[in-house]
Design a protein around this motif. Structure first.
Motif, mmCIF file in Angstrom:
data_model
loop_
_atom_site.group_PDB
_atom_site.id
_atom_site.type_symbol
_atom_site.label_atom_id
_atom_site.label_comp_id
_atom_site.label_asym_id
_atom_site.label_seq_id
_atom_site.Cartn_x
_atom_site.Cartn_y
_atom_site.Cartn_z
ATOM 1 N N GLU A 132 102.016 34.981 -18.364
ATOM 2 C CA GLU A 132 103.347 35.101 -18.948
ATOM 3 C C GLU A 132 103.275 35.649 -20.374
ATOM 4 O O GLU A 132 104.202 36.298 -20.854
ATOM 5 N N ARG A 138 108.089 42.931 -16.745
ATOM 6 C CA ARG A 138 108.776 42.000 -17.642
ATOM 7 C C ARG A 138 108.569 40.542 -17.229
ATOM 8 O O ARG A 138 108.148 39.718 -18.037
ATOM 9 N N HIS A 139 108.838 40.204 -15.967
ATOM 10 C CA HIS A 139 108.725 38.807 -15.510
ATOM 11 C C HIS A 139 107.903 38.666 -14.237
ATOM 12 O O HIS A 139 107.923 37.615 -13.606
ATOM 13 N N THR A 140 107.223 39.737 -13.849
ATOM 14 C CA THR A 140 106.424 39.739 -12.623
ATOM 15 C C THR A 140 105.164 40.558 -12.859
ATOM 16 O O THR A 140 104.960 41.124 -13.937
ATOM 17 N N HIS A 181 106.461 43.707 -6.389
ATOM 18 C CA HIS A 181 106.490 42.754 -7.494
ATOM 19 C C HIS A 181 105.972 41.430 -6.952
ATOM 20 O O HIS A 181 106.382 40.979 -5.885
ATOM 21 N N PRO A 218 104.624 37.242 -8.041
ATOM 22 C CA PRO A 218 104.747 36.213 -9.080
ATOM 23 C C PRO A 218 103.575 36.281 -10.053
ATOM 24 O O PRO A 218 102.490 36.751 -9.707
ATOM 25 N N LEU A 219 103.788 35.800 -11.251
ATOM 26 C CA LEU A 219 102.773 35.881 -12.297
ATOM 27 C C LEU A 219 101.481 35.151 -11.954
ATOM 28 O O LEU A 219 100.426 35.499 -12.459
ATOM 29 N N ASP A 220 101.541 34.162 -11.084
ATOM 30 C CA ASP A 220 100.317 33.419 -10.766
ATOM 31 C C ASP A 220 99.707 33.797 -9.411
ATOM 32 O O ASP A 220 98.693 33.241 -9.025
ATOM 33 N N ARG A 249 104.196 43.581 -21.654
ATOM 34 C CA ARG A 249 104.526 44.554 -20.599
ATOM 35 C C ARG A 249 103.466 45.644 -20.587
ATOM 36 O O ARG A 249 103.070 46.148 -21.632
ATOM 37 N N LYS A 301 101.389 44.098 -15.665
ATOM 38 C CA LYS A 301 102.410 43.126 -16.078
ATOM 39 C C LYS A 301 103.735 43.856 -16.287
ATOM 40 O O LYS A 301 103.820 44.804 -17.070
#
Length: 131
Positions: free
Chosen positions: A63, A86-88, A102, A104-106, A67, A84
């Motif tokens: 997180e 913005r949110h994904t 896209h 998830p970040l994890d 970007r 990376k």
């Protein structure tokens, strides 16, 4: 291949989701470098991670990555790298083999084991935010 800045790289990567130029199966590093218009930089994602000077590796949460950063995972074999957004994360092979989506970040529970290593803006061709 012309170098792209972060906005152009992310636009190119997002375009690959709906209008792929090729099958990206097991080509995560090729996808990430192509998004910036970079030449080949290492044989695999894990090899590039090991090339990054220690002081340019960031082990904080995905997180926190800016970007356009390359986000690395210790996936068995060649490792895995994503971009990376913005949110994904923009990743190859996560939703379907060979496709870009896209994620998830994890990257939860992908293939049973996916270990986050960290992120970096460093490449052998320069820093991603300075290209």
């Amino acid at each position: 291949m012309a170098h792209r800045d972060i906005d152009e790289a992310l636009a190119w990567a997002n375009n690959e989701i709906h209008h792929p130029t090729r099958d990206w199966h097991e080509l995560c590093l090729s996808f990430c470098r192509s998004s910036y218009g970079l030449p080949p930089v290492a044989p695999s994602a894990i090899d590039l991670w090991h090339k990054i000077p220690h002081h340019h590796k960031h082990h904080g949460p995905a997180e926190a990555a800016p970007r356009g950063a390359f986000v690395y995972f210790d996936y068995p074999g060649a490792g895995h790298v994503t971009l990376k957004a913005r949110h994904t994360l923009i990743s190859t092979d996560y939703c379907h083999p060979g496709k870009v989506c896209h994620a998830p970040l994890d990257l939860p529970a992908w293939h049973g084991s996916h270990y986050y290593l960290g992120w970096s803006m460093w490449t052998p061709d320069g820093f991603l935010d300075q290209i």
